[in-house]
Structure formats: structure tokens, C-alpha cells
Design an enzyme around this catalytic site. Structure first.
Site, PDB file in Angstrom:
ATOM      1  N   PHE A   1       0.860  -1.177   0.000  1.00 19.35           N
ATOM      2  CA  PHE A   1       0.000   0.000   0.000  1.00 19.35           C
ATOM      3  C   PHE A   1       0.898   1.230   0.000  1.00 19.35           C
ATOM      4  CE2 PHE A   1      -4.697   0.019   1.325  1.00 19.35           C
ATOM      5  CZ  PHE A   1      -5.012  -1.004   0.451  1.00 19.35           C
TER       6      PHE A   1
ATOM      7  N   GLN B   1      -8.260  13.765   4.935  1.00 18.99           N
ATOM      8  CA  GLN B   1      -7.596  13.053   3.831  1.00 18.99           C
ATOM      9  C   GLN B   1      -8.445  13.056   2.560  1.00 18.99           C
ATOM     10  OE1 GLN B   1      -6.759   8.534   3.818  1.00 18.99           O
ATOM     11  NE2 GLN B   1      -4.779   9.530   3.953  1.00 18.99           N
TER      12      GLN B   1
ATOM     13  N   HIS C   1      -8.611  11.155  -0.927  1.00 23.58           N
ATOM     14  CA  HIS C   1      -8.082   9.951  -1.581  1.00 23.58           C
ATOM     15  C   HIS C   1      -7.893  10.256  -3.060  1.00 23.58           C
ATOM     16  CE1 HIS C   1      -7.662   5.779  -2.818  1.00 23.58           C
ATOM     17  NE2 HIS C   1      -7.696   5.396  -1.549  1.00 23.58           N
TER      18      HIS C   1
ATOM     19  N   LEU D   1     -15.150   4.875  -3.780  1.00 24.89           N
ATOM     20  CA  LEU D   1     -13.724   4.593  -3.654  1.00 24.89           C
ATOM     21  C   LEU D   1     -13.245   3.527  -4.636  1.00 24.89           C
ATOM     22  CD1 LEU D   1     -11.138   5.116  -1.920  1.00 24.89           C
ATOM     23  CD2 LEU D   1     -11.718   3.019  -0.742  1.00 24.89           C
TER      24      LEU D   1
ATOM     25  N   GLU E   1      -6.823   1.749  -2.944  1.00 24.55           N
ATOM     26  CA  GLU E   1      -5.384   1.871  -3.164  1.00 24.55           C
ATOM     27  C   GLU E   1      -4.808   0.499  -3.528  1.00 24.55           C
ATOM     28  OE1 GLU E   1      -3.537   4.653  -0.485  1.00 24.55           O
ATOM     29  OE2 GLU E   1      -2.043   3.146   0.015  1.00 24.55           O
TER      30      GLU E   1
ATOM     31  N   ARG F   1      -1.111   8.951   0.176  1.00 21.49           N
ATOM     32  CA  ARG F   1      -2.306   9.478  -0.495  1.00 21.49           C
ATOM     33  C   ARG F   1      -2.292  10.983  -0.691  1.00 21.49           C
ATOM     34  NH1 ARG F   1      -6.658   5.728   2.680  1.00 21.49           N
ATOM     35  NH2 ARG F   1      -6.058   3.883   1.504  1.00 21.49           N
TER      36      ARG F   1
ATOM     37  N   HIS G   1     -11.944  11.374   1.970  1.00 18.12           N
ATOM     38  CA  HIS G   1     -11.963   9.951   2.304  1.00 18.12           C
ATOM     39  C   HIS G   1     -11.911   9.664   3.798  1.00 18.12           C
ATOM     40  CE1 HIS G   1     -11.422   5.691   1.815  1.00 18.12           C
ATOM     41  NE2 HIS G   1     -10.236   5.709   2.391  1.00 18.12           N
TER      42      HIS G   1
ATOM     43  N   ARG H   1      -2.959   9.749   7.019  1.00 22.85           N
ATOM     44  CA  ARG H   1      -3.042   8.320   7.358  1.00 22.85           C
ATOM     45  C   ARG H   1      -2.546   7.469   6.201  1.00 22.85           C
ATOM     46  NH1 ARG H   1      -6.667   4.099   6.217  1.00 22.85           N
ATOM     47  NH2 ARG H   1      -8.332   5.358   5.348  1.00 22.85           N
TER      48      ARG H   1
HETATM   49  C1  LIG Z   1     -15.084   3.255   1.045  1.00 26.10           C
HETATM   50  C2  LIG Z   1     -14.070   3.121   2.147  1.00 26.10           C
HETATM   51  C3  LIG Z   1     -13.077   2.168   2.081  1.00 26.10           C
HETATM   52  C4  LIG Z   1     -12.123   2.051   3.081  1.00 26.10           C
HETATM   53  N1  LIG Z   1     -11.141   1.096   2.965  1.00 26.10           N
HETATM   54  C5  LIG Z   1     -10.242   0.962   3.960  1.00 26.10           C
HETATM   55  C6  LIG Z   1      -9.235  -0.048   3.889  1.00 26.10           C
HETATM   56  O1  LIG Z   1      -9.182  -0.855   2.962  1.00 26.10           O
HETATM   57  N2  LIG Z   1      -8.331  -0.132   4.889  1.00 26.10           N
HETATM   58  C7  LIG Z   1      -8.350   0.726   5.966  1.00 26.10           C
HETATM   59  O2  LIG Z   1      -7.507   0.595   6.843  1.00 26.10           O
HETATM   60  N3  LIG Z   1      -9.318   1.667   6.068  1.00 26.10           N
HETATM   61  C8  LIG Z   1     -10.256   1.806   5.096  1.00 26.10           C
HETATM   62  N4  LIG Z   1     -11.224   2.767   5.207  1.00 26.10           N
HETATM   63  C9  LIG Z   1     -11.364   3.499   6.473  1.00 26.10           C
HETATM   64  C10 LIG Z   1     -12.031   2.605   7.500  1.00 26.10           C
HETATM   65  O3  LIG Z   1     -12.927   1.737   6.873  1.00 26.10           O
HETATM   66  C11 LIG Z   1     -12.795   3.403   8.558  1.00 26.10           C
HETATM   67  O4  LIG Z   1     -11.982   4.410   9.082  1.00 26.10           O
HETATM   68  C12 LIG Z   1     -13.249   2.499   9.698  1.00 26.10           C
HETATM   69  O5  LIG Z   1     -13.923   1.373   9.204  1.00 26.10           O
HETATM   70  C13 LIG Z   1     -14.112   3.250  10.687  1.00 26.10           C
HETATM   71  O6  LIG Z   1     -14.613   2.358  11.625  1.00 26.10           O
HETATM   72  P1  LIG Z   1     -15.357   2.867  12.929  1.00 26.10           P
HETATM   73  O7  LIG Z   1     -15.722   1.659  13.698  1.00 26.10           O
HETATM   74  O8  LIG Z   1     -14.541   3.889  13.611  1.00 26.10           O
HETATM   75  O9  LIG Z   1     -16.670   3.605  12.382  1.00 26.10           O
HETATM   76  P2  LIG Z   1     -17.806   3.147  11.343  1.00 26.10           P
HETATM   77  O10 LIG Z   1     -17.590   1.837  10.738  1.00 26.10           O
HETATM   78  O11 LIG Z   1     -17.988   4.312  10.431  1.00 26.10           O
HETATM   79  O12 LIG Z   1     -19.084   3.008  12.267  1.00 26.10           O
HETATM   80  C14 LIG Z   1     -19.701   4.118  12.890  1.00 26.10           C
HETATM   81  C15 LIG Z   1     -20.893   3.633  13.688  1.00 26.10           C
HETATM   82  O13 LIG Z   1     -21.404   4.702  14.473  1.00 26.10           O
HETATM   83  C16 LIG Z   1     -22.814   4.719  14.385  1.00 26.10           C
HETATM   84  N5  LIG Z   1     -23.266   6.101  14.631  1.00 26.10           N
HETATM   85  C17 LIG Z   1     -22.726   7.248  14.181  1.00 26.10           C
HETATM   86  N6  LIG Z   1     -23.421   8.312  14.645  1.00 26.10           N
HETATM   87  C18 LIG Z   1     -24.411   7.814  15.415  1.00 26.10           C
HETATM   88  C19 LIG Z   1     -25.482   8.399  16.162  1.00 26.10           C
HETATM   89  N7  LIG Z   1     -25.670   9.725  16.212  1.00 26.10           N
HETATM   90  N8  LIG Z   1     -26.322   7.568  16.817  1.00 26.10           N
HETATM   91  C20 LIG Z   1     -26.171   6.222  16.760  1.00 26.10           C
HETATM   92  N9  LIG Z   1     -25.178   5.625  16.067  1.00 26.10           N
HETATM   93  C21 LIG Z   1     -24.316   6.415  15.411  1.00 26.10           C
HETATM   94  C22 LIG Z   1     -23.109   4.230  12.985  1.00 26.10           C
HETATM   95  O14 LIG Z   1     -24.420   3.736  12.891  1.00 26.10           O
HETATM   96  C23 LIG Z   1     -22.061   3.129  12.842  1.00 26.10           C
HETATM   97  O15 LIG Z   1     -22.530   1.932  13.399  1.00 26.10           O
HETATM   98  C24 LIG Z   1     -12.183   2.903   4.201  1.00 26.10           C
HETATM   99  C25 LIG Z   1     -13.193   3.847   4.290  1.00 26.10           C
HETATM  100  C26 LIG Z   1     -14.102   3.987   3.266  1.00 26.10           C
HETATM  101  C27 LIG Z   1     -15.137   5.070   3.376  1.00 26.10           C
END
Ligand SMILES: Cc1cc2nc3c(=O)[nH]c(=O)nc-3n(C[C@H](O)[C@H](O)[C@H](O)COP(=O)(O)OP(=O)(O)OC[C@H]3O[C@@H](n4cnc5c(N)ncnc54)[C@H](O)[C@@H]3O)c2cc1C
Length: 610
Positions: free
Chosen positions: A127, A263, A265, A275, A278, A309, A374, A409
């Protein structure tokens, strides 16, 4: 899940631990708190499996050295610190990178179906910023695989408890519950004034299904609410990524850190900004301009397409500006030379996305791409123990800033952050609550504080629903997103940002007049959008003020008027808060910016050369 109905008609639920967010962070933390014997509730505004984590494509970093021997956590940490433009806290990076191999193996044991090498070991690809095959993946659906695995783990625990075959904690999911505020209360029994002894004791929620208000009282609360990508017009993020957790914390008096580091992307699909991982470049994809040149050689001759990125995103725009793009809007990502077999095996999701949303089959044609928002490097300020400065309140994952990503990141480090720090948060909460004695009940005065807050929230929501004219919610939101992309996007400039902030303040002043046409009780999504919009304004201002004050270029923060990094003045974290505890609930709490030193370590601060 009915809870206890109070005299005023609200339902009150009590649990030891409340986790807001059912993405990878929230679910990984919940496994720990349940296993620590605690009664745990996970609240999510969507079904857990629709959390944005499910969309993660490319993979997760860990120095396993499966493809190429000789990797180490130190090398991973060095790449991360260098990629962060030296703004990451090195002890936090160390913690993450040391825990990475164990985290991948643990996920595998939980049941994640990682892609394999011929010899059966977990496959890895290169990556950006690493130039080393360190990223473990499950084809290009890594997040999907891991999220389902963690959800299964919790379902398993739930089933065992219902059959009475397992001692230990309890898990309850509140799906499609939208958290509207955090609740604080003082520890009056210790004779301290509320401000001194204040702690987080719960939250208030709107049940999307029927618009009823619910209160939650707890002994510890973890925010795992993800990023705020939807503050910008062009974003790879799910519609639900509106940074609610950061704004909930800000309004509870908690500072946000490094919010100006957003960030962009380099490769999002032209047209929809979905997306294009990468991993596509990790597998050997090229970026081409309209002269059919791999233009990255002019910007990062050594790393080419696998520079970090921020650098690749900033290389695409000048190509387009110089007339070497397509339709003045995009460049091409060419995968054709990888061949059909590799594309089908390693990037099947990317192929489908390209065909469905751009009418392009990457086996036969290059994919049109442009930079888009991103990831949010900044977030709720926490220490390595994931605790905020408010006792009882923790934050982890993308909504937090434990500062492992600094100013930029590296791809594959976010999935890693979610599982490593989600687990540590759950363990920390488990230890803290167990030491205060198991079976300790939520206090009566805490439930009272939740009730008071519920009636405030009820008033706010009723007032919003009662308005039939004023400012249209969707129009205001679109203006905000456009403004943020134009004034605080890939490149930034002082005067333009100042004007942007002025306009932002003007837009924000219209929020109290926002109205929605939809008055439905059942799944009123317009109401949720309107509530999210208040939080987006909070975050927008944190991003804007942090960016204006940082007179240097570092990582994702690229100032055309200050093109150089300035370690003398800005090797520091930005800390943003709304002044005074009275900020709670107010739209205009006074913003205050401070700086905190970066925790350096074994890697001396150097120029970033790729
Ligand atoms: C398209 C895409 C691809 C990616 N690919 C990669 C990758 O290959 N490798 C990598 O390392 N990272 C990647 N990332 C980044 C990574 O996926 C995210 O940073 C990470 O998954 C975030 O996880 P999280 O648990 O912090 O939050 P999230 O998975 O975003 O979950 C947030 C949670 O909070 C809840 N929530 C939010 N606000 C409220 C509210 N007011 N009330 C109740 N619930 C709420 C939502 O319902 C959800 O359940 C990618 C991101 C994207 C957008």
C-alpha cells in the site's frame, strides 16, 4: 429492549456500558466488555452491518512478513510516522504496530476469510507509503469480511447467554437508534461540586422506527461513531458519516484534536466518488494523464503510484489544471496490464463498481478517477487509554484522535486502528468497572440527569418539527458541503479560507430556522438529516479554524501560501474546544484553539522524501 417507562412517558434503559457505534471499533470493544462480564449495549443509527466499516476494501496492515521476509513492527511504525509527516504521537503508533500481527491472527481465528498465498499463509500486498507487502486483505472486501466476523462473534455470545450456557456479560443491540446528546452528572455523594466531579452518565436517543425518545444511563460510554466525510461534496464515505460523535463530545465540553487534517483519496470514481481502493495500485495499477504518461514520475519518482495518499492526490490536480486531464476533471487508473485473472481474483468488487457506476470494465478499459474526501485524521481527543478528559467517556476508531495518523493516514492503518484500539478501549473499560465492584448499579441521580436531558431534547425536536417555513434543510446542507470542498479541499489558501469561514458562520446562523416538510413519525429520515446538520456545522468550524491558524503545509494540509512544513512553530497538535461547560446545547459556544506538543520517540523528525 423496551426499557422502563417513566411517568413522563420516556423509556429509560440502564446498562454497565454503552457503546455508540457498531462499526469495527464498537463491535471489537463490545466483545471485550461482554467477556469482562459487563452488561453492554451497542447503539447504532443503522443496522450494525451497514456501518461504514463494511465498505472498507483494500486491507489492513501488519508486519507479518508473509510475502517478503524481513518486515518488523519498527518498520511499520517508521512508515506510519513518516507518512503522518511526523505529527503522529510515536508511543501510540508503537502500540498500534506492535499489536498489529496479533490482531490479524485473532481476526483469522474469529473466522475472517483473508485471501491466501499458495502456501496457505495470509496474503499481503503493498500500500502507499510502505512500499512493502504488508497489507492483509480479503480480496477487495476486507471490511465486509471483518465486520461480519465480529458481528457473528457477538451473535454467538448472545445466543449462548439466551440458552444460559455461558456466564459473563450481556449484549443488547439498539439498531436504528439515533443518539442526540450525551448526559453528564456530578458525583454529589463525594461532596464535590458537579463541575469538579462531573462524569458522563449516559445519552439520549431517538428511535427511528417510531420517533420515541429513549434515555440511556450507564457507568461508562464509548463513542465509536466513525468519520465526518459527508461534510464535503465529493466523498467516498457512506451518507451516515456525519461525525455525530465529534459534535456530541464537543457539546459536552470535550476538545477535538487536529481537525484540519482531512484526507483526500486520489482515486475515487469520477461521477459518483465511490472509492477505487489503493489496493488497485498496490496490485500494480498505473495512473495516466491524457498524454498516456505515468505522471507520478514527476511528483514521486521513487514511489510513483505508491506514494502516500496526500502526495498522489496533490499530483492529480496539477495535471488536470495543466490541461493534461480528461474533460478537465479526471485522470485514468489503468489496470489492463494486470490481466483478467488477477483483476477477477484480487479486485472483483472494483471491477463491478466500475462497470455498474461508470460503464467501464477495467479488464478492457482504464477507470476514470479524481480525488475525493476519504478520511478524518482528527477527532475526539483521547489518550492511549482511549479515555477523554471527562471521566466515564471514551472514544476510539475514526471518530477519535489517539494520534496514530498525524497529518496523513497510510492506507490499511485505519482498519488496524479500529480493532487494536477498539479492543484496548473495551479492556480498559472492563478493568475500570470491575475494579469498582461488579454488579454496581447505575445511580438514581444519573437516571434523573438522563430524564432532564430527555425533556430538553424533546423540546428541541418538537420545535424543529413545528416549523413549517424558514430555511430548507437540504439546501443549507448542500451549500455547506460545497463550501467545505471549495474552501478547505485538497489545496488551501489563507484568504480563501477566511472568506470560507465567514460564509460558514453565515450559513450556521441560518440553522435555527431550518425546517423539514416530512413530519412523519415512522422512519423520518429528514428529521435525522436535520439533527445531523447541526453537528456538521460544529465540525466544519473546527476544521476551518484549525486550517486557517496552521500557517504551514504538512501531510494533507496543503497551503499554497505556506508551502513548507514549519516544525519550529507547528510540530504540534491543534486542540479545539467550545469554551466553558456552558457550551452544551448552544450553537455559538466560543471556539478556542490551543496547541499541544507531539510525543516524539525513536524516529527523528526529517523531510519526507518518496
Ligand atoms: C469506502 C471506504 C473504504 C475504506 N477502505 C479501507 C481499507 O481498505 N483499509 C483501511 O484501513 N481503512 C479503510 N477505510 C477506512 C475505514 O474503513 C474506517 O476508518 C473504519 O472502518 C471506521 O470504523 P469505525 O468503527 O470507527 O466507524 P464506522 O464503521 O464508520 O461506524 C460508525 C458507527 O457509528 C454509528 N453512529 C454514528 N453516529 C451515530 C449516532 N448519532 N447515533 C447512533 N449511532 C451512530 C453508525 O451507525 C455506525 O454503526 C475505508 C473507508 C471507506 C469510506
Amino acid at each position: 429492549m423496551g426499557g422502563e417507562e417513566t411517568e413522563s412517558g420516556y423509556s429509560i434503559h440502564t446498562h454497565d456500558v454503552i457503546i455508540i457505534g457498531a462499526g469495527l471499533t464498537g463491535l471489537r470493544a463490545a466483545i471485550e466488555t461482554v467477556d469482562a462480564g459487563l452488561d453492554t449495549a451497542v447503539i447504532s443509527k443503522v443496522h450494525p452491518l451497514r456501518s461504514h466499516s463494511v465498505a472498507a476494501q483494500g486491507g489492513m496492515n501488519a508486519a507479518l512478513g508473509n510475502v517478503q521476509a524481513g518486515d518488523s513492527w519498527e518498520d511499520h511504525a517508521f512508515d506510519t510516522v513518516k507518512g503522518s509527516d511526523y505529527l503522529a504521537d510515536q508511543d501510540a503508533v508503537e502500540l498500534m504496530c506492535k499489536n498489529a500481527p496479533g490482531a490479524v491472527i485473532e481476526l483469522e481465528h474469529f473466522g475472517t476469510v483473508f485471501s491466501r498465498q499458495e502456501d496457505g499463509r495470509i496474503a499481503q500486498r503493498s500500500f502507499g507509503g510502505g512500499m512493502f507487502p504488508r497489507t492483509c486483505y480479503a480480496a477487495d472486501r476486507t471490511g465486509h469480511n471483518i465486520l461480519h466476523t465480529l458481528y457473528e462473534q457477538l451473535m454467538g455470545r448472545e445466543l449462548e447467554q439466551s440458552k444460559g450456557s455461558k456466564s459473563g456479560g450481556k449484549i443488547t443491540f439498539y439498531e436504528e437508534f439515533f443518539v442526540t446528546s450525551l448526559v453528564k452528572a456530578g458525583v454529589s455523594s463525594e461532596g464535590k461540586s458537579p463541575e469538579q466531579g462531573e462524569r458522563c452518565v449516559g445519552c439520549t436517543c431517538l428511535n427511528l422506527a417510531d420517533r420515541t425518545l429513549h434515555g440511556f444511563a450507564c457507568r461508562a460510554l464509548l463513542l465509536a461513531t466513525g468519520g465526518f466525510g459527508r461534510l464535503f461534496t465529493r466523498s467516498t464515505n457512506a451518507l451516515i458519516n456525519t461525525g455525530d460523535g465529534a459534535s456530541l463530545a464537543l457539546r459536552a465540553g470535550i476538545p477535538l484534536k487536529d481537525m484540519e487534517f482531512v484526507q483526500f483519496h486520489p482515486t475515487t470514481l469520477y461521477g459518483t466518488n465511490i472509492l477505487i481502493t489503493e489496493g488497485a495500485r498496490g496490485e500494480g495499477g498505473y495512473l495516466l494523464n491524457n498524454k498516456n504518461e505515468r505522471f507520478m514520475k514527476a511528483y514521486a519518482p521513487k514511489s510513483m503510484e505508491l506514494a502516500p495518499r496526500d502526495i498522489v492526490a496533490r499530483s492529480i490536480q496539477p495535471e488536470i489544471d495543466a490541461g493534461r486531464g480528461f474533460d478537465d476533471k479526471y485522470v485514468l487508473l489503468d489496470l489492463q496490464h494486470l490481466g483478467k485473472d488477477k483483476i477477477m481474483e484480487r479486485l472483483p468488487g472494483i471491477r463491478l463498481i466500475s462497470m455498474d457506476f461508470a460503464g467501464v470494465d477495467p479488464i478492457e478499459e482504464p477507470i476514470p478517477v479524481q480525488p475525493g474526501q476519504h478520511y478524518s485524521m482528527g477527532g475526539i481527543a483521547v489518550g492511549n487509554d482511549l479515555a477523554t478528559e471527562l471521566p466515564g467517556l471514551y472514544a476510539a476508531g475514526e471518530c477519535s484522535c489517539v494520534s496514530v495518523h498525524g497529518a496523513n493516514r497510510l492506507g490499511g492503518n485505519s482498519l488496524l486502528e479500529t480493532v487494536v484500539f477498539g479492543k484496548l478501549a473495551g479492556q480498559g473499560i472492563g478493568k475500570t468497572l470491575s475494579s469498582s465492584g461488579s454488579g454496581v448499579r447505575v445511580r438514581e441521580e444519573d437516571e434523573k440527569a438522563v430524564l432532564e436531558k430527555l425533556s430538553e431534547e424533546d423540546e428541541r425536536i418538537k420545535a424543529l418539527l413545528a416549523r413549517d417555513s424558514g430555511v430548507k434543510m437540504a439546501g443549507l446542507r448542500d451549500e455547506l458541503k460545497k463550501l467545505m470542498f471549495e474552501s478547505f479541499g485538497v489545496f488551501r489558501e489563507g484568504k480563501k479560507m477566511e472568506e470560507g469561514l465567514e460564509k460558514l458562520r453565515e450559513l450556521k446562523s441560518r440553522y435555527p430556522e431550518v425546517y423539514i416538510d416530512n413530519k412523519s413519525i415512522v422512519f423520518n429520515q429528514a428529521l435525522i438529516y436535520a439533527l445531523e446538520l447541526r453537528g456538521l456545522f460544529d465540525i466544519a468550524e473546527a476544521v476551518a479554524r484549525g486550517a486557517i491558524a496552521r500557517n504551514e503545509s504538512r501531510g494533507s494540509h496543503a497551503r499554497t501560501d505556506y508551502p513548507d512544513r514549519d516544525d519550529e512553530n507547528f510540530l504540534a497538535h491543534t486542540v479545539y474546544r467550545l469554551e466553558g461547560r456552558g457550551a452544551e446545547g448552544k450553537l455559538d459556544g466560543k471556539p478556542v484553539l490551543e496547541y499541544q506538543p507531539v510525543r516524539l520517540g525513536k524516529f527523528p523528525v526529517k523531510e519526507r522524501v518518496y
